[in-house]
Design an enzyme around this catalytic site. Structure first.
Site, PDB file in Angstrom:
ATOM      1  N   ASP A  39       6.549  21.087 -27.044  1.00  0.00           N
ATOM      2  CA  ASP A  39       6.497  19.774 -26.421  1.00  0.00           C
ATOM      3  C   ASP A  39       7.541  19.766 -25.325  1.00  0.00           C
TER       4      ASP A  39
ATOM      5  N   SER B 272      -1.316  27.197  -5.835  1.00  0.00           N
ATOM      6  CA  SER B 272      -0.999  28.581  -6.163  1.00  0.00           C
ATOM      7  C   SER B 272      -1.591  29.019  -7.505  1.00  0.00           C
TER       8      SER B 272
ATOM      9  N   TRP C 166       7.211   0.060   3.778  1.00  0.00           N
ATOM     10  CA  TRP C 166       7.687   0.756   2.574  1.00  0.00           C
ATOM     11  C   TRP C 166       9.065   1.344   2.815  1.00  0.00           C
TER      12      TRP C 166
ATOM     13  N   HIS D  88       0.839  -1.199   0.000  1.00  0.00           N
ATOM     14  CA  HIS D  88       0.000   0.000   0.000  1.00  0.00           C
ATOM     15  C   HIS D  88       0.876   1.253   0.000  1.00  0.00           C
TER      16      HIS D  88
ATOM     17  N   SER E 126      13.147   5.642 -14.217  1.00  0.00           N
ATOM     18  CA  SER E 126      12.074   6.415 -14.829  1.00  0.00           C
ATOM     19  C   SER E 126      12.010   7.821 -14.237  1.00  0.00           C
ATOM     20  N   SER E 127      12.112   7.906 -12.903  1.00  0.00           N
ATOM     21  CA  SER E 127      12.029   9.221 -12.266  1.00  0.00           C
ATOM     22  C   SER E 127      13.182  10.111 -12.678  1.00  0.00           C
TER      23      SER E 127
ATOM     24  N   THR F 106       7.189  27.001   5.006  1.00  0.00           N
ATOM     25  CA  THR F 106       5.873  26.447   4.721  1.00  0.00           C
ATOM     26  C   THR F 106       4.783  27.397   5.218  1.00  0.00           C
TER      27      THR F 106
ATOM     28  N   TYR G 254       8.798  15.654   0.114  1.00  0.00           N
ATOM     29  CA  TYR G 254       8.599  16.983  -0.476  1.00  0.00           C
ATOM     30  C   TYR G 254       8.402  16.891  -1.978  1.00  0.00           C
TER      31      TYR G 254
ATOM     32  N   HIS H 229      15.169  12.971  11.288  1.00  0.00           N
ATOM     33  CA  HIS H 229      14.014  13.099  12.194  1.00  0.00           C
ATOM     34  C   HIS H 229      13.129  11.846  12.130  1.00  0.00           C
ATOM     35  N   HIS H 230      13.393  10.980  11.152  1.00  0.00           N
ATOM     36  CA  HIS H 230      12.688   9.703  11.143  1.00  0.00           C
ATOM     37  C   HIS H 230      13.389   8.682  12.034  1.00  0.00           C
TER      38      HIS H 230
ATOM     39  N   HIS I 202      13.254  11.557   2.970  1.00  0.00           N
ATOM     40  CA  HIS I 202      12.654  12.819   3.340  1.00  0.00           C
ATOM     41  C   HIS I 202      12.460  13.740   2.151  1.00  0.00           C
TER      42      HIS I 202
ATOM     43  N   LYS J  32       4.110  30.104   2.798  1.00  0.00           N
ATOM     44  CA  LYS J  32       3.216  29.703   1.709  1.00  0.00           C
ATOM     45  C   LYS J  32       1.763  29.791   2.139  1.00  0.00           C
TER      46      LYS J  32
ATOM     47  N   GLU K  48      11.922  12.844  -0.661  1.00  0.00           N
ATOM     48  CA  GLU K  48      10.811  12.206  -1.364  1.00  0.00           C
ATOM     49  C   GLU K  48       9.458  12.762  -0.908  1.00  0.00           C
TER      50      GLU K  48
ATOM     51  N   ARG L 204       2.021   1.349  14.865  1.00  0.00           N
ATOM     52  CA  ARG L 204       1.607   1.132  13.488  1.00  0.00           C
ATOM     53  C   ARG L 204       2.056  -0.254  13.016  1.00  0.00           C
TER      54      ARG L 204
HETATM   55  C1  HEA Z   1       0.085   9.021  -1.103  1.00  0.00           C
HETATM   56  C2  HEA Z   1       0.135   8.126  -0.256  1.00  0.00           C
HETATM   57  C3  HEA Z   1      -0.996   7.444   0.461  1.00  0.00           C
HETATM   58  C4  HEA Z   1      -2.357   7.466   0.255  1.00  0.00           C
HETATM   59  C5  HEA Z   1      -3.118   8.233  -0.788  1.00  0.00           C
HETATM   60  C6  HEA Z   1      -2.930   6.619   1.252  1.00  0.00           C
HETATM   61  C7  HEA Z   1      -4.298   6.373   1.375  1.00  0.00           C
HETATM   62  C8  HEA Z   1      -4.870   5.611   2.372  1.00  0.00           C
HETATM   63  N1  HEA Z   1      -4.209   4.967   3.397  1.00  0.00           N
HETATM   64 FE1  HEA Z   1      -2.209   4.847   3.612  1.00  0.00          FE
HETATM   65  N2  HEA Z   1      -0.183   4.738   3.835  1.00  0.00           N
HETATM   66  C9  HEA Z   1       0.761   5.381   3.070  1.00  0.00           C
HETATM   67  C10 HEA Z   1       0.515   6.271   2.047  1.00  0.00           C
HETATM   68  C11 HEA Z   1      -0.748   6.566   1.565  1.00  0.00           C
HETATM   69  N3  HEA Z   1      -1.940   6.083   2.034  1.00  0.00           N
HETATM   70  C12 HEA Z   1       2.083   5.035   3.504  1.00  0.00           C
HETATM   71  C13 HEA Z   1       3.397   5.543   2.918  1.00  0.00           C
HETATM   72  C14 HEA Z   1       1.912   4.146   4.566  1.00  0.00           C
HETATM   73  C15 HEA Z   1       2.994   3.495   5.411  1.00  0.00           C
HETATM   74  C16 HEA Z   1       3.234   2.105   4.958  1.00  0.00           C
HETATM   75  C17 HEA Z   1       4.155   1.399   5.878  1.00  0.00           C
HETATM   76  O1  HEA Z   1       3.925   1.407   7.100  1.00  0.00           O
HETATM   77  O2  HEA Z   1       5.141   0.843   5.392  1.00  0.00           O
HETATM   78  C18 HEA Z   1       0.483   3.992   4.752  1.00  0.00           C
HETATM   79  C19 HEA Z   1      -0.095   3.207   5.765  1.00  0.00           C
HETATM   80  C20 HEA Z   1      -1.462   3.143   6.017  1.00  0.00           C
HETATM   81  C21 HEA Z   1      -2.030   2.540   7.170  1.00  0.00           C
HETATM   82  C22 HEA Z   1      -1.257   1.931   8.315  1.00  0.00           C
HETATM   83  C23 HEA Z   1      -1.012   0.508   8.082  1.00  0.00           C
HETATM   84  C24 HEA Z   1      -0.209  -0.082   9.157  1.00  0.00           C
HETATM   85  O3  HEA Z   1       0.535   0.605   9.848  1.00  0.00           O
HETATM   86  O4  HEA Z   1      -0.319  -1.302   9.308  1.00  0.00           O
HETATM   87  C25 HEA Z   1      -3.392   2.642   7.045  1.00  0.00           C
HETATM   88  C26 HEA Z   1      -4.360   2.158   8.042  1.00  0.00           C
HETATM   89  O5  HEA Z   1      -5.439   2.516   8.091  1.00  0.00           O
HETATM   90  C27 HEA Z   1      -3.664   3.343   5.816  1.00  0.00           C
HETATM   91  C28 HEA Z   1      -4.922   3.656   5.335  1.00  0.00           C
HETATM   92  C29 HEA Z   1      -5.147   4.382   4.174  1.00  0.00           C
HETATM   93  C30 HEA Z   1      -6.471   4.626   3.635  1.00  0.00           C
HETATM   94  C31 HEA Z   1      -7.755   4.138   4.218  1.00  0.00           C
HETATM   95  C32 HEA Z   1      -6.288   5.390   2.500  1.00  0.00           C
HETATM   96  C33 HEA Z   1      -7.376   5.895   1.584  1.00  0.00           C
HETATM   97  O6  HEA Z   1      -7.200   7.269   1.350  1.00  0.00           O
HETATM   98  C34 HEA Z   1      -7.372   5.141   0.271  1.00  0.00           C
HETATM   99  C35 HEA Z   1      -8.604   5.488  -0.525  1.00  0.00           C
HETATM  100  C36 HEA Z   1      -8.635   4.907  -1.904  1.00  0.00           C
HETATM  101  C37 HEA Z   1      -9.319   3.827  -2.281  1.00  0.00           C
HETATM  102  C38 HEA Z   1     -10.054   3.009  -1.293  1.00  0.00           C
HETATM  103  C39 HEA Z   1      -9.293   3.335  -3.690  1.00  0.00           C
HETATM  104  C40 HEA Z   1     -10.562   3.534  -4.465  1.00  0.00           C
HETATM  105  C41 HEA Z   1     -11.659   2.561  -4.219  1.00  0.00           C
HETATM  106  C42 HEA Z   1     -11.717   1.289  -4.700  1.00  0.00           C
HETATM  107  C43 HEA Z   1     -10.651   0.627  -5.457  1.00  0.00           C
HETATM  108  C44 HEA Z   1     -12.913   0.478  -4.506  1.00  0.00           C
HETATM  109  C45 HEA Z   1     -12.882  -0.385  -3.326  1.00  0.00           C
HETATM  110  C46 HEA Z   1     -13.422   0.394  -2.205  1.00  0.00           C
HETATM  111  C47 HEA Z   1     -14.181  -0.084  -1.202  1.00  0.00           C
HETATM  112  C48 HEA Z   1     -14.458  -1.537  -1.021  1.00  0.00           C
HETATM  113  C49 HEA Z   1     -14.771   0.858  -0.214  1.00  0.00           C
HETATM  114  N4  HEA Z   1      -2.465   3.634   5.210  1.00  0.00           N
HETATM  115  C1  HEA Z   2       3.793  15.098   1.631  1.00  0.00           C
HETATM  116  C2  HEA Z   2       4.409  14.527   2.552  1.00  0.00           C
HETATM  117  C3  HEA Z   2       4.907  15.112   3.843  1.00  0.00           C
HETATM  118  C4  HEA Z   2       5.062  16.430   4.244  1.00  0.00           C
HETATM  119  C5  HEA Z   2       4.799  17.672   3.466  1.00  0.00           C
HETATM  120  C6  HEA Z   2       5.580  16.372   5.586  1.00  0.00           C
HETATM  121  C7  HEA Z   2       5.890  17.505   6.334  1.00  0.00           C
HETATM  122  C8  HEA Z   2       6.520  17.491   7.557  1.00  0.00           C
HETATM  123  N1  HEA Z   2       6.827  16.364   8.294  1.00  0.00           N
HETATM  124 FE1  HEA Z   2       6.386  14.460   7.789  1.00  0.00          FE
HETATM  125  N2  HEA Z   2       6.201  12.541   7.178  1.00  0.00           N
HETATM  126  C9  HEA Z   2       5.711  12.104   5.978  1.00  0.00           C
HETATM  127  C10 HEA Z   2       5.274  12.897   4.939  1.00  0.00           C
HETATM  128  C11 HEA Z   2       5.307  14.293   4.957  1.00  0.00           C
HETATM  129  N3  HEA Z   2       5.710  15.072   5.999  1.00  0.00           N
HETATM  130  C12 HEA Z   2       5.692  10.665   5.911  1.00  0.00           C
HETATM  131  C13 HEA Z   2       5.221   9.819   4.736  1.00  0.00           C
HETATM  132  C14 HEA Z   2       6.185  10.227   7.134  1.00  0.00           C
HETATM  133  C15 HEA Z   2       6.303   8.794   7.642  1.00  0.00           C
HETATM  134  C16 HEA Z   2       7.273   7.953   6.973  1.00  0.00           C
HETATM  135  C17 HEA Z   2       7.241   6.570   7.551  1.00  0.00           C
HETATM  136  O1  HEA Z   2       7.822   6.381   8.641  1.00  0.00           O
HETATM  137  O2  HEA Z   2       6.598   5.688   6.959  1.00  0.00           O
HETATM  138  C18 HEA Z   2       6.507  11.429   7.896  1.00  0.00           C
HETATM  139  C19 HEA Z   2       7.090  11.394   9.166  1.00  0.00           C
HETATM  140  C20 HEA Z   2       7.560  12.505   9.812  1.00  0.00           C
HETATM  141  C21 HEA Z   2       8.386  12.456  10.978  1.00  0.00           C
HETATM  142  C22 HEA Z   2       8.912  11.183  11.648  1.00  0.00           C
HETATM  143  C23 HEA Z   2       7.962  10.706  12.653  1.00  0.00           C
HETATM  144  C24 HEA Z   2       8.365   9.413  13.240  1.00  0.00           C
HETATM  145  O3  HEA Z   2       8.448   8.418  12.516  1.00  0.00           O
HETATM  146  O4  HEA Z   2       8.579   9.405  14.438  1.00  0.00           O
HETATM  147  C25 HEA Z   2       8.641  13.761  11.343  1.00  0.00           C
HETATM  148  C26 HEA Z   2       9.469  14.165  12.497  1.00  0.00           C
HETATM  149  O5  HEA Z   2       9.978  15.190  12.580  1.00  0.00           O
HETATM  150  C27 HEA Z   2       7.965  14.609  10.378  1.00  0.00           C
HETATM  151  C28 HEA Z   2       7.993  16.005  10.405  1.00  0.00           C
HETATM  152  C29 HEA Z   2       7.453  16.791   9.401  1.00  0.00           C
HETATM  153  C30 HEA Z   2       7.538  18.251   9.421  1.00  0.00           C
HETATM  154  C31 HEA Z   2       8.133  19.102  10.486  1.00  0.00           C
HETATM  155  C32 HEA Z   2       6.952  18.667   8.255  1.00  0.00           C
HETATM  156  C33 HEA Z   2       6.833  20.116   7.805  1.00  0.00           C
HETATM  157  O6  HEA Z   2       7.194  20.239   6.461  1.00  0.00           O
HETATM  158  C34 HEA Z   2       5.461  20.676   8.027  1.00  0.00           C
HETATM  159  C35 HEA Z   2       5.459  22.174   7.907  1.00  0.00           C
HETATM  160  C36 HEA Z   2       4.084  22.796   7.915  1.00  0.00           C
HETATM  161  C37 HEA Z   2       3.510  23.446   8.937  1.00  0.00           C
HETATM  162  C38 HEA Z   2       4.177  23.577  10.256  1.00  0.00           C
HETATM  163  C39 HEA Z   2       2.126  24.007   8.818  1.00  0.00           C
HETATM  164  C40 HEA Z   2       2.021  25.383   8.213  1.00  0.00           C
HETATM  165  C41 HEA Z   2       2.808  26.419   8.897  1.00  0.00           C
HETATM  166  C42 HEA Z   2       2.288  27.519   9.501  1.00  0.00           C
HETATM  167  C43 HEA Z   2       0.854  27.820   9.500  1.00  0.00           C
HETATM  168  C44 HEA Z   2       3.269  28.483  10.063  1.00  0.00           C
HETATM  169  C45 HEA Z   2       3.267  28.691  11.522  1.00  0.00           C
HETATM  170  C46 HEA Z   2       3.507  27.460  12.276  1.00  0.00           C
HETATM  171  C47 HEA Z   2       4.278  27.325  13.368  1.00  0.00           C
HETATM  172  C48 HEA Z   2       5.361  28.257  13.776  1.00  0.00           C
HETATM  173  C49 HEA Z   2       4.069  26.137  14.247  1.00  0.00           C
HETATM  174  N4  HEA Z   2       7.319  13.821   9.474  1.00  0.00           N
HETATM  175 CU   LIG Z   3      10.700  13.517   6.901  1.00  0.00          CU
END
Ligand code: HEA
Ligand code: HEA
Ligand SMILES: [Cu+2]
Ligand code: CUA
Lengths: 529, 380, 287
Positions: free
Chosen positions: A108, A271, A144, A79, A172-173, A331, A260, A305-306, A256, A334, A258, A453
């Protein structure tokens, strides 16, 4: 802003799309390639989403009901991988393909054949990835983030196939990113200086740099895994002098940036949409550009931070905490700029705008929880709980996914020359909005209360919130099937759209007729600000 | 509830979030306050930052919704023309920066405290195994494994679930109240993470390396946690239970444990001289197998193809006895097959090997006696 | 308003062939490793060879036909190659990063120094040294008996590679001046230097494996040594093949003094490979 002189499109009539199957397979056209990317991304979204449904169904109640723990782990892993690499990234590349040439007045992409190759690698890569599920011992089951040694010495044999599928995606990327950079640097219409580029173009330029710097590191780290697994090296094994934590440093150096990569193009989209429906120019254009660049630079200095709980030395822990907190500043800029754009505008709330507003609110919530995670001592309690799951779904689902949906509604008229059904669009929005919050908001609570989790079964005190989450997930999931219906309906029977269906929209793409001609600007338009 | 959600679902949750943690402090919606100085500090950091974020959210979203409401085209709003102002950009860069510095100060202090593992009274070495914990009291020469004790039928929904479902173990970690306890966390196979929320201690267990952490518990009681790093199939089933006892009770427990160890040694010696019959060994072996080995090799002995080998018909379990004994005693380094020489008594080892050689149609007819195991151990 | 027409190639079947080829190469390599059957891999390699000849051949034909004689197209190619090399730099950065981490963190920690020195409890016999001659668990990872002396073969290789960069630059200058015979001569020298480098490295590997006990298996020193030098060696191999292609194109009269981006790109690549070697020589062999 206007387009000088007659950029004739009719002289290209002989140059239209080929017929049939080869149109898509042999194409060098940025629009065809963009379309294929978008459909692939949507298909992957459905597949990844279905896996999320398996996860949510198993977690509906405590106890093991539907799947075995081993399979549950495969679902979680797949997933995450499919959503990240298969849904969000290709969707943004598809949007880049469609929009960048039109926005900068180019015929193009700069390297059209390579463009086609970057796309066609992906179906093979994902085919290979999905195939691993059917191999002996099952598919990837190590998350993942595939931490060693679970993903090396202790992994099922299919991991070697998984590694090569990651290589293909990376290739590809990288090619896609090179193409975007070459196009933006080299193909802009005369008069479009860098600081006059539309923000979507800017954010993609910066994203492409992130891709080029991050993806090769991922390729490197999976190669080390390959060697550890099959050729007896000991990068990630203390027995030979290596360190499992080295894997995490390398992975997150990619990982990380990734995240962004998955949000900067979304910032670009928002925007465009917010000014269009506020009928007011984007507030603080140049600060938006600088903020994006700062986020990109900072993103290479915060990876650990992860890894707050892996036992980093204190100095490292402090450095990564401070650097991570800094990201809130650009951020925030923005967010404030978007709100100032709305302030004293003349707003209407069509579907793209609804998604954009929800993006701003919910992404900010996700950002706040990110900031909480950044506080290292507190992260000791959050790390690897559903609080983190809540955080990243708030930035990814109403962040990346909503921005992609908003972009689709916004530019669909340009792509297919027809309007979507506004009423259905609004229903889709509210349906998704409710489902999404119902799914992901309670995850904050169970996470704080101590639910780890990646577990298939949980203690009783987490039961009620998990049930709410699961119900929300089914609501949200079906809403996306409804989206599919809206898009198909629009393509087949939508009303004819004018060149610019949005009163407040600006940009070269709106000067082209709808649907946009096969070759956007064979003669570069004169761009005047 | 459902009706409300449809209109303002999101705000309902915000309201819940704001109110609930205050009412039912460390129940099930918020981070526990915990029972150590550090956990109090962490909790208050968490709440401070949370409230700061709420305040920012109220202001920012307030302005936004106000604009959305008042500057609607349908209400006759005409768009203004301004689109730049360097001064406000600087202001809204600096204000968040100041807020962040204010957050960083207490965070740094707490972190430094968490990293100070010096002057501990008790040292515990914690080792993660696929899917159990091993605790070793370094100063007192006590060690034991701690495994999930929730019965399988509860997990399979065949019996009602107890209150501590999935959060109970056979042997908890017993710690003294009011003493500084240092943890030396490591792992035998993959990465695990030892986490007890009430102590605010979470440390990854990295194979081949040791991470330090510490705690000083203020109140006696039972505190539960779970493994917090994906560690394979049964990651969800390796809980942690800490029992904090007053100093006297703790000393009594230590003494008792040491006595138990002596008794166990004698029992082992007795069993080693005892004449075990084949059937007795089979019965004992079946129990050990179900408790320890079935997690991987499955109750059917069929394993999971390409991940855990089948023992049914396996060349090892039906072939040379010495080799079979060797692999069970020493494991296969670098694979999930761990060494069991330290984990099980000679009797248990003999029994489980006997069982494996005769169950599931392996019918070798072999009987492996504890003496045979002892002989192998003595040779090293 | 007179703009050069940007060349957008017609439909092409090469990308899909390439996708197939890459798929077979990837899946085939995995299949060979896991199941020991190289059939898929052989198909993949064949397809790659066919692809390179075909696709590059087509670009060369377009070039000869003047379709690419356009400043803007030329810039796209330059940007493409430049950023590709940047991505290669990052690829090597990952391996160099791993090397630094291992030397400065994991090995000292395991031996009892630094922030995580307590880990030494688990490996009481282990002592820090670089190269690591006896890894923490020498039963599983027997250390090397000897390591390569930088001032013998590696030093010769450094000289070979640095001079090849110089000879290539001489050839390039000659091409710009239109002295074809000079170009050909120096290109021969460059290719010969590249090939000698590979021969020397092959010999060094052979010695390491057969006489020094320095293998991929020999703990973390062997791992970093072979992966870094091995990937570099693969790049030299590829670079040499590219240079041979360039040489043969020059022999056929391709490239003009004004426009010869194919040649320049291969020169960039070669210089990049050379710079990586200098990094290797310092950080893998000498220090
Ligand atoms: C862009 C990234 C993205 C998106 C869009 C989503 C979307 C969703 N994610 Fe996910 N998620 C991740 C990125 C994302 N996730 C990542 C990176 C992890 C961590 C993995 C890891 O731990 O290694 C994670 C882990 C994660 C967990 C934790 C699993 C675990 O720790 O064991 C869960 C649990 O609820 C969850 C739920 C969902 C749900 C309900 C949606 C929903 O928004 C999805 C909605 C979309 C659909 C459902 C598809 C359309 C519908 C159909 C095809 C028809 C069938 C529908 C029905 C029968 C109702 N996600
Ligand atoms: C699109 C993807 C995305 C984005 C944009 C971010 C944005 C940020 N993430 Fe997130 N992050 C993930 C995707 C993302 N993250 C994923 C996928 C994981 C889990 C990976 C895994 O383990 O599977 C993760 C996990 C993750 C962790 C690790 C947690 C853990 O495993 O223990 C941390 C820790 O620092 C973190 C921090 C942040 C911070 C500080 C930002 C900042 O960029 C956020 C900044 C934005 C704001 C703060 C809000 C707007 C600001 C204001 C309104 C200004 C005023 C605010 C203040 C002064 C407070 N993220
Ligand atoms: Cu990060
Ligand atoms: Cu042990 Cu998860």
């Amino acid at each position: 802003m206007d387009v000088a002189s007659e950029h004739s499109t009719d002289h290209d009539a002989h140059h239209g799309p080929a017929k049939g199957f080869t149109r898509w397979v042999y194409t060098t056209n940025h629009k065809d390639i963009g379309t294929m990317y978008l459909w692939l991304a949507f298909a992957m979204f459905l597949i990844g989403g279905s896996m999320a449904m398996v996860i949510r169904a198993e977690l509906f109640q405590p106890g093991l009901q539907l799947v075995q723990p081993g399979f549950f782990n495969q679902m979680t892993t797949m997933h995450g991988l499919i959503m990240v690499f298969g849904a969000v990234m290709p969707a943004f590349v598809g949007l880049a393909n469609w929009l960048i040439p039109m926005m900068i007045g180019a015929p193009d992409m700069a390297l059209p054949r390579m463009n086609n190759l970057s796309f066609w690698i992906l179906p093979f890569a994902f085919g290979l990835l999905l195939l691993t599920l059917f191999m002996d011992g099952g598919g990837p089951n190590f998350g993942w983030t595939f931490y060693a040694p679970l993903s090396t010495q202790y992994a099922p044999p299919s991991v070697t196939f998984f590694i090569f599928s990651i290589h293909l995606m990376g290739l590809s990327s990288i090619m896609g990113a090179i193409n975007v950079i070459a196009t933006i640097i080299n193909m802009r219409a005369p008069g479009m200086t860098l600081m006059k580029m539309p923000l979507f173009v800017w954010t993609w330029l910066i994203t492409a740099f992130l891709l080029l710097a991050a993806m090769p590191v991922l390729a490197g780290v999976v190669t080390m895994m390959l060697m550890d697994i099959n050729f007896g090296t000991s990068y990630f094994s203390a027995a030979g002098g290596g360190d499992p934590v080295l894997f995490q440093h390398l992975f997150w150096f990619f990982g990380h940036p990734e995240v962004y990569i998955m949000i900067l193009p979304a910032f670009g989209i928002i925007s465009h949409i917010v000014p269009a429906f506020s009928r007011k120019r984007l507030f603080g254009y140049s600060s938006m550009v600088y903020a994006t660049a700062s986020i990109a630079i900072l993103s290479f200095m915060v990876w650990a931070h992860h890894m707050f709980t892996v036992g980093l030395p204190l100095a490292g822990e402090l450095f990564f905490m401070y650097a991570t907190m800094m990201i809130a500043v650009p951020t925030g800029v923005k967010v404030f700029n978007w709100i100032s754009t709305m302030f004293r505008g003349s707003l209407t709330l069509e579907t793209p705008m609804l998604f954009a507003i929800a993006f701003i609110v919910l992404f900010t919530i996700g950002g706040f929880s990110g900031l909480m995670l950044a506080i290292s001592p507190a992260d000791f309690q959050y790390q690897d709980t559903y609080f983190v799951v809540a955080h990243f779904h708030y930035v990814l689902v109403p962040g990346a996914i909503f921005s992609i949906i908003a972009a689709a509604y916004f530019w669909l008229p340009k792509w297919c020359g027809r309007m979507y059904d506004e009423k259905l669009g609004k229903i889709h929005f509210w349906w998704s909005f409710v489902g999404l919050n119902l799914t992901f908001f309670p995850m904050h609570f169970v996470g704080l209360a101590g639910m780890p989790r990646r577990i298939p079964d949980y203690a009783l005190q987490f039961a009620d919130f998990n049930m709410i989450s699961s119900i929300g997930a089914f609501i949200f999931g079906t809403a996306q099937l409804f989206f599919l219906y809206i898009v198909v309906k629009c393509i087949l029977t939508g009303e004819k759209a004018p060149a610019c269906p949005w009163e407040g929209a600006e940009g070269l793409e709106w000067t082209l007729p709808s649907p946009a001609p096969y070759h956007s600007f064979t003669v570069p338009p004169k761009f005047e600000d | 509830m459902v009706e409300l959600n449809l209109t303002k679902g999101y705000w309902l949750f915000i309201a819940l979030y704001l109110v609930v943690p205050q009412v039912s402090a460390d129940l099930k919606y918020n981070m526990p306050v915990g029972v150590t100085e550090v956990s109090h500090a962490v909790h208050s950091l968490h709440m401070t930052i949370f409230w700061i974020c709420v305040a920012i959210a109220v202001i920012v979203f307030g302005v936004m919704f106000w604009s959305i409401f008042h500057h609607r085209k349908s209400r006759g709003a005409k768009a203004a023309q301004f689109h730049e102002n360097t001064l406000v950009e600087i202001i809204w860069t600096l204000i968040p920066l100041v807020i962040l510095v204010a957050m960083a100060v207490p965070a740094t202090a707490t972190l430094i405290k968490m990293y100070d593992t010096s002057d501990a009274d008790v040292d515990i070495q914690i080792t993660g195994y696929q899917w159990k914990w091993h605790y070793k009291y370094v100063n007192d020469d006590i060690e034991f494994f701690s495994t999930l004790s929730t019965p399988a039928d509860q997990i399979k929904n065949e019996a009602p679930k107890d209150t501590n479902y999935l959060l109970e173990v056979d042997q908890p970690l017993v710690l003294p109240v009011g003493k500084k306890v240092r943890f030396l966390v490591t792992s035998n196979d993959v990465i695990h993470s030892w986490w007890v929320p009430d102590l605010a201690v979470k440390r990854d267990a990295i194979p081949g390396f040791i991470n330090e952490a510490w705690t000083k518990i203020e109140r006696s009681g039972t505190y539960r946690g779970q493994c917090a790093e994906l560690c394979g199939k049964d990651h969800g089933f390796m809980p942690i239970v800490v029992e904090a006892k007053s100093e006297q009770e703790y000393s009594a427990w230590v003494a008792n444990k040491q006595a138990e160890k002596e008794a166990a040694k004698q029992a082992a010696a007795a069993s080693a001289t005892k004449e075990w019959s084949h059937d007795e060994l089979m019965a004992e072996g079946e129990k050990v197998y179900a408790r320890i080995c079935a997690a991987c090799h499955q109750p059917t002995g069929m394993g999971i193809p390409s991940v855990f080998p089948a023992l049914k018909g396996s060349p090892v379990a039906t072939g040379n006895v010495q080799e079979h004994i060797n692999i069970v005693l020493h494991g296969r380094p670098g694979t999930a097959m761990q060494a069991f020489a330290q984990q099980l008594s000679t009797t248990e080892l003999a029994a489980v090997i006997t069982y494996e050689r005769n169950a599931w149609d392996n019918n070798t007819g072999d009987t492996v006696l504890p003496q045979a195991i002892q002989a192998v151990l003595d040779k090293q | 308003m007179n703009h050069q027409h940007y060349y957008v190639p017609e439909q092409s079947h090469w990308p899909i062939v390439a996708a197939f080829a890459l798929f077979f190469l990837a899946a085939g390599t995995a299949h060979t490793i896991i199941h020991g059957q190289p059939l898929l891999l052989i198909i993949g390699l064949g397809a790659i060879a066919y692809l390179f000849v075909g696709w590059f051949g087509e670009v060369i034909r377009e070039n000869q036909a003047g379709l690419l004689d356009n400043d803007q197209v030329d810039r796209s190619f330059r940007l493409g190659m430049g950023w590709f090399i940047f991505s290669e730099v990052m690829f090597f950065a990952a391996f160099f990063g791993a090397l630094f981490y291992i030397r400065h963190f994991s090995v000292p920690w395991l031996a009892g120094e630094g922030a995580k020195g307590i880990s030494h409890m688990l490996w009481p016999a282990f002592e820090a040294s670089w190269p690591v001659m006896s890894p923490p668990d020498s039963a599983r990872f027997p250390g090397p008996e000897e390591t390569v002396d930088p001032w013998h073969l590696p030093f010769i290789n450094t000289l070979l590679l640095v001079s090849s960069s110089i000879t290539l630059t001489i050839a390039h200058h000659a091409l710009k001046k239109g002295h074809r015979a000079v170009v050909i001569a120096w290109m021969f020298v460059t290719v010969a230097l590249g090939v000698s480098f590979l021969v020397v490295q092959g010999y060094e590997y052979h010695e390491a494996y057969t006489q020094m006990g320095l293998t991929l298996h020999a703990g973390v020193y062997g791992a970093t040594f072979f992966i870094l030098t091995g990937f570099h060696g693969m790049h030299v191999t590829l670079g040499t093949i590219i240079l041979i292609v360039m040489l043969s194109r020059i022999l056929r009269g391709h490239f003009s003094a004004r426009r010869h981006f194919g040649f320049e790109a291969s020169a960039w690549y070669w210089h990049f490979v050379d710079v990586v070697w200098l990094g290797l020589f310092i950080f893998v062999y000498v220090l």
